[in-house]
Design an enzyme around this catalytic site. Structure first.
Site, PDB file in Angstrom:
ATOM      1  N   SER A  54       0.728  -1.229  -0.013  1.00  0.00           N
ATOM      2  CA  SER A  54      -0.105  -0.065   0.123  1.00  0.00           C
ATOM      3  C   SER A  54       0.769   1.188   0.129  1.00  0.00           C
ATOM      4  O   SER A  54       0.405   2.273  -0.608  1.00  0.00           O
ATOM      5  CB  SER A  54      -0.993   0.053   1.253  1.00  0.00           C
ATOM      6  OG  SER A  54      -0.115  -0.261   2.247  1.00  0.00           O
ATOM      7  N   ASP A  73       4.240   1.075  11.309  1.00  0.00           N
ATOM      8  CA  ASP A  73       4.294  -0.627  11.730  1.00  0.00           C
ATOM      9  C   ASP A  73       5.244  -0.919  12.759  1.00  0.00           C
ATOM     10  O   ASP A  73       6.563  -0.152  12.735  1.00  0.00           O
ATOM     11  CB  ASP A  73       4.414  -1.130  10.403  1.00  0.00           C
ATOM     12  CG  ASP A  73       3.711  -2.653  10.450  1.00  0.00           C
ATOM     13  OD1 ASP A  73       4.193  -3.068  11.308  1.00  0.00           O
ATOM     14  OD2 ASP A  73       3.109  -2.866   9.473  1.00  0.00           O
ATOM     15  N   GLY A  77       4.118  -7.891  12.760  1.00  0.00           N
ATOM     16  CA  GLY A  77       2.853  -8.642  12.270  1.00  0.00           C
ATOM     17  C   GLY A  77       1.713  -8.343  13.078  1.00  0.00           C
ATOM     18  O   GLY A  77       1.783  -8.539  14.539  1.00  0.00           O
ATOM     19  N   SER A 126       1.487   1.423  17.094  1.00  0.00           N
ATOM     20  CA  SER A 126       0.744   2.568  16.288  1.00  0.00           C
ATOM     21  C   SER A 126       0.223   3.497  17.632  1.00  0.00           C
ATOM     22  O   SER A 126       0.319   4.824  17.479  1.00  0.00           O
ATOM     23  CB  SER A 126      -0.128   1.926  15.650  1.00  0.00           C
ATOM     24  OG  SER A 126      -1.108   2.812  15.166  1.00  0.00           O
ATOM     25  N   ASP A 143      -4.969   0.579   8.119  1.00  0.00           N
ATOM     26  CA  ASP A 143      -4.983  -0.992   7.720  1.00  0.00           C
ATOM     27  C   ASP A 143      -3.810  -1.623   8.781  1.00  0.00           C
ATOM     28  O   ASP A 143      -2.972  -2.410   8.290  1.00  0.00           O
ATOM     29  CB  ASP A 143      -4.458  -0.983   6.350  1.00  0.00           C
ATOM     30  CG  ASP A 143      -4.518  -2.137   5.715  1.00  0.00           C
ATOM     31  OD1 ASP A 143      -5.190  -3.140   6.251  1.00  0.00           O
ATOM     32  OD2 ASP A 143      -3.892  -2.524   4.854  1.00  0.00           O
ATOM     33  N   HIS A 146      -6.341  -5.886  13.088  1.00  0.00           N
ATOM     34  CA  HIS A 146      -7.801  -5.749  12.985  1.00  0.00           C
ATOM     35  C   HIS A 146      -8.535  -6.341  14.121  1.00  0.00           C
ATOM     36  O   HIS A 146      -9.728  -6.412  13.815  1.00  0.00           O
ATOM     37  CB  HIS A 146      -7.886  -6.648  11.453  1.00  0.00           C
ATOM     38  CG  HIS A 146      -7.524  -6.147  10.041  1.00  0.00           C
ATOM     39  ND1 HIS A 146      -6.635  -4.759  10.521  1.00  0.00           N
ATOM     40  CD2 HIS A 146      -7.810  -6.237   8.931  1.00  0.00           C
ATOM     41  CE1 HIS A 146      -6.731  -4.351   9.124  1.00  0.00           C
ATOM     42  NE2 HIS A 146      -7.080  -5.419   8.308  1.00  0.00           N
ATOM     43  N   HIS A 171      -9.344   0.008   5.390  1.00  0.00           N
ATOM     44  CA  HIS A 171      -9.358  -1.097   4.580  1.00  0.00           C
ATOM     45  C   HIS A 171      -9.847  -2.314   5.495  1.00  0.00           C
ATOM     46  O   HIS A 171     -10.189  -2.476   6.598  1.00  0.00           O
ATOM     47  CB  HIS A 171      -7.813  -1.667   4.376  1.00  0.00           C
ATOM     48  CG  HIS A 171      -7.677  -2.561   3.093  1.00  0.00           C
ATOM     49  ND1 HIS A 171      -7.128  -3.572   3.079  1.00  0.00           N
ATOM     50  CD2 HIS A 171      -8.495  -2.651   1.973  1.00  0.00           C
ATOM     51  CE1 HIS A 171      -6.968  -4.295   1.897  1.00  0.00           C
ATOM     52  NE2 HIS A 171      -7.899  -3.624   1.185  1.00  0.00           N
TER      53      HIS A 171
HETATM   54  N1  SAH Z   1      -1.231  -2.187   4.165  1.00  0.00           N
HETATM   55  C1  SAH Z   1      -0.443  -3.464   4.054  1.00  0.00           C
HETATM   56  C2  SAH Z   1      -0.849  -4.574   5.078  1.00  0.00           C
HETATM   57  C3  SAH Z   1      -0.877  -4.436   6.252  1.00  0.00           C
HETATM   58  S1  SAH Z   1      -1.038  -5.866   7.239  1.00  0.00           S
HETATM   59  C4  SAH Z   1      -0.434  -3.841   2.522  1.00  0.00           C
HETATM   60  O1  SAH Z   1      -0.856  -3.121   1.524  1.00  0.00           O
HETATM   61  O2  SAH Z   1      -0.127  -4.948   2.251  1.00  0.00           O
HETATM   62  C5  SAH Z   1      -1.233  -5.186   8.877  1.00  0.00           C
HETATM   63  C6  SAH Z   1       0.179  -4.436   9.693  1.00  0.00           C
HETATM   64  O3  SAH Z   1      -0.410  -3.640  10.697  1.00  0.00           O
HETATM   65  C7  SAH Z   1       1.114  -5.741   9.887  1.00  0.00           C
HETATM   66  O4  SAH Z   1       2.261  -5.412   9.257  1.00  0.00           O
HETATM   67  C8  SAH Z   1       1.268  -5.366  11.388  1.00  0.00           C
HETATM   68  O5  SAH Z   1       2.726  -5.560  11.959  1.00  0.00           O
HETATM   69  C9  SAH Z   1       0.802  -3.997  11.644  1.00  0.00           C
HETATM   70  N2  SAH Z   1       0.278  -3.727  12.880  1.00  0.00           N
HETATM   71  C10 SAH Z   1      -0.618  -4.403  13.817  1.00  0.00           C
HETATM   72  N3  SAH Z   1      -0.899  -4.142  14.827  1.00  0.00           N
HETATM   73  C11 SAH Z   1       0.095  -2.923  15.153  1.00  0.00           C
HETATM   74  C12 SAH Z   1       0.331  -1.807  16.081  1.00  0.00           C
HETATM   75  N4  SAH Z   1      -0.195  -1.875  17.370  1.00  0.00           N
HETATM   76  N5  SAH Z   1       1.270  -1.015  16.113  1.00  0.00           N
HETATM   77  C13 SAH Z   1       2.065  -0.946  14.767  1.00  0.00           C
HETATM   78  N6  SAH Z   1       1.798  -1.981  13.738  1.00  0.00           N
HETATM   79  C14 SAH Z   1       0.861  -2.906  13.750  1.00  0.00           C
HETATM   80 MG    MG Z   2      -5.862  -4.839   4.698  1.00  0.00          MG
END
Ligand code: SAH
Ligand code: MG
Length: 216
Positions: A54, A73, A77, A126, A143, A146, A171
């Protein structure tokens, strides 16, 4: 040598399509379009870099518009990326720590696309980053995690930083629980029910909203 503008854009979109990650092409192109069409000043920010897919779609627009894209990020993961879960990719585990580490691939993706001056990696949790963030944002793409807690924490932590007229993108919004988890749908509803957002567009599971009011 610099490429002509349309060739450069085509190259970045081709790279985005080929990059590892979780973004179907139609939704990625919509992401790019929303970012290319922002009407207010300020940088862009995405929560959830993963391997940079993205970030390429948004970064291509950031480059054209002369903006910075912050990509947040912790690179460890989400829950669903951990061993034993549906979206785990074993080669992304750092053997030295036994933990997921998507940062090396993210950096390589940006380097190969010559976007390192446009896309700035923010490596950390985050909500912790959001708590001390101070720069008003023209565009926010959520994103990240989730699960219920991370999704609502991202909403509460980041949405107040979006300027009036700014673009909120969410997303993995699924109305039907059979299609996917509910929390992104819940925060999308929160935005609409606040009265501070108007829906602009929907593409697959991507929702585009514009901030039209203050009370979030
Ligand atoms: N936008 C990406 C997909 C993101 S997947 C694409 O286009 O492929 C979700 C991401 O959120 C993961 O890499 C995960 O490490 C991150 N994530 C989840 N919880 C988080 C948090 N509390 N702080 C920072 N990053 C987080
Ligand atoms: Mg997504």
């Amino acid at each position: 040598m610099d490429l002509p503008v349309d060739e450069r854009l085509r190259d970045l979109i081709t790279r985005a399509e080929a990059a590892r990650g979780f973004m179907p092409t139609d939704e990625g192109l919509a992401l790019h379009r929303h970012a290319a069409e922002v009407t207010v000043d300020g940088p862009f920010l995405e929560v959830g870099s993963y391997c940079g897919k993205s970030a390429l779609y948004l970064g291509a627009a950031a480059e054209t518009r002369g903006r910075i894209l912050y990509s947040v990020d912790h690179h460890r993961g989400s829950e669903e990326n951990q061993p034993g879960w549906e979206w785990h990719e074993p080669d992304l585990v750092d053997p030295a720590t036994g933990l997921m580490d998507t940062l090396p691939l993210f950096r390589r993706t940006l380097h190969e696309a010559s976007l390192e001056r446009t896309v700035v990696a923010v490596v950390g949790d985050s909500p912790a980053v959001a708590a001390s963030w101070a720069t008003p944002l023209a565009l926010l793409f959520i994103d990240g995690g989730h699960g219920s807690e991370p999704a609502h924490a991202d909403y509460e932590g980041w949405v107040p930083h979006l300027v009036l007229g700014g673009t909120l993108l969410i997303h993995d919004v699924f109305r039907d629980p059979a299609e996917g988890g509910r929390p992104p749908f819940e925060i999308y509803n929160r935005a609409l029910e606040s009265g501070a957002f108007a829906e602009v567009a929907a593409t697959g599971s991507l929702r585009g909203l514009q901030r039209t009011g203050r009370g979030i």
